[in-house]
Design a protein around this motif. Structure first.
Motif, short mmCIF file in Angstrom:
data_model
loop_
_atom_site.label_atom_id
_atom_site.label_comp_id
_atom_site.label_asym_id
_atom_site.label_seq_id
_atom_site.Cartn_x
_atom_site.Cartn_y
_atom_site.Cartn_z
N ASP A 24 -28.50 17.80 84.03
CA ASP A 24 -29.04 16.77 83.13
C ASP A 24 -28.78 17.15 81.67
OD1 ASP A 24 -30.09 15.30 85.27
OD2 ASP A 24 -31.98 16.43 85.24
N LEU A 28 -35.10 17.16 76.40
CA LEU A 28 -35.40 16.92 77.81
C LEU A 28 -36.52 17.82 78.34
CD1 LEU A 28 -31.74 16.61 79.19
CD2 LEU A 28 -33.35 14.75 78.70
N VAL A 71 -36.12 18.54 85.31
CA VAL A 71 -34.87 18.48 84.55
C VAL A 71 -33.98 19.63 84.98
CG1 VAL A 71 -33.83 18.58 82.26
CG2 VAL A 71 -36.01 17.40 82.59
N TYR A 104 -36.12 21.05 79.18
CA TYR A 104 -35.56 21.86 80.27
C TYR A 104 -36.07 23.29 80.20
CZ TYR A 104 -32.21 24.65 82.91
OH TYR A 104 -31.64 25.55 83.77
#
Length: 343
Positions: free
Chosen positions: A14, A52, A10, A54
């Motif tokens: 994104d 996500l 990620v 990240y």
């Protein structure tokens, strides 16, 4: 049920797409810069980061900023006595300074296939992680040879020093520790105090002997060479040395032992003669090696080596050095007396 797998690829882009903001906005939020960003936008960005999975690329960030927030700590085998205390002190101070420790252990007697010393190899590996500075910590106080590769980053020595004096060093106040151990015996009324030192000519022995003689002088007591004897730094060394002192025509009434293991041997020599501690002889040790000092009977009054404090002082000095500040070439850390039952 299988846990969902978080993607490892990620990117910040994104996160920006998921939150409906620019990549710059994401960067500002993650770096905690205000830049007039509404709280609702910050919340949306952080939710996207969490959803996500990240994680910032620390390597890329270090390359861009020339900062990694990582400090390397290289010490001998980390299971050695006291090493954990150096690590704890360094870790706690690093955390307070918003730094993180990357720890490696070394064995001076090992080389790799190319013939490089293990210490050099381990420092190279730490440098590959873009550390900002380096701590070299020894498990016993001595002079060391610092590998040339350590000069690539600010470096501070802990519980050791380099003979040339090129690197800032943090060491225990061996002299002060010798003073307080002897003063405790003087305060208990002893005027004939034996000192069991080390056979090897090492900084600990030199400093503790100076402290012993300084405390005697301050108390107006004469220094008698016959009351000082050496042995190897083991229980057997302490046993043999104590027996030599107890064989004197006028034996001492108190013993200051160079370390706790030697004190353990001295206990055996004293008790074999039917003498009591502290009734017939008082005893002090040095190091506070707790598996020895706290479990002898009676428990041993001893001087604690300040490993945790030295670790913390090492990080504080290194942080100042990284920031371009002037630091002392040598700092000594006080050794405190731990009262138990042997005096």
């Amino acid at each position: 049920m299988m846990a969902s797998k978080v993607r490892s690829d990620v990117t910040m882009a994104d996160v920006a797409a998921a939150a409906g903001v620019s990549r710059t906005t994401v960067s500002f939020v993650l770096n905690k810069r205000q830049a007039g960003i509404p709280e609702e936008t910050r919340t949306r960005v952080l939710e996207a980061v969490s959803t996500l999975g990240y994680r910032p690329n620390a390597g890329a960030r270090a390359l861009a900023s020339q900062r990694s927030d990582w400090i390397g700590l290289l010490t001998e085998i980390v299971t050695a006595p006291f090493a954990v205390n150096v690590i704890k002190g360094a870790k706690d101070r690093a955390w307070a300074d918003h730094k993180y420790l990357l720890i490696a252990s070394t064995d001076d007697n090992v080389t790799d296939a190319a013939g490089l010393a293990d210490q050099t190899v381990q420092i190279e590996k730490l440098l590959e992680q873009r550390i900002e500075g380096l701590l070299l910590a020894a498990t016993w106080h001595r002079a060391i040879t610092v590998p040339d590769v350590a000069r690539e980053v600010p470096t501070v020595l802990v519980n050791c020093f380099d003979a040339a004096g090129e690197f800032p060093s943090i060491v225990p106040d061996e002299v002060g520790g010798g003073v307080v151990a002897t003063q405790r015996l003087v305060a208990a009324g002893h005027t004939r105090i034996g000192f069991i030192t080390f056979e090897d000519d090492i900084p600990a022995g030199q400093g503790r002997l100076r402290g012993y003689t300084r405390a005697l002088e301050a108390a107006g007591l004469p220094f008698e060479p016959t009351l000082v004897t050496g042995g190897d730094a083991t229980a057997l060394g302490g046993y043999d040395a104590a027996n030599r002192l107890l064989d004197l025509a006028e034996r001492p009434t108190a013993l200051f032992c160079g370390n706790d293991r030697m004190a353990m041997g001295a206990y055996d020599a004293i008790k074999e003669r039917g003498l009591s501690i502290p009734g017939d002889l008082a005893v002090t040790g040095f190091d506070n090696q707790e598996l020895v000092s706290a479990y002898l009977r009676p428990a041993l009054t001893t001087v604690a080596l300040p490993f945790e404090e030295m670790g913390a002082a090492g990080v504080a000095t290194l942080t100042a050095l990284i920031q371009g500040e002037e630091v002392p070439s040598l700092q000594t850390v006080s050794c405190s007396l731990l009262e138990r039952s042997s005096v």
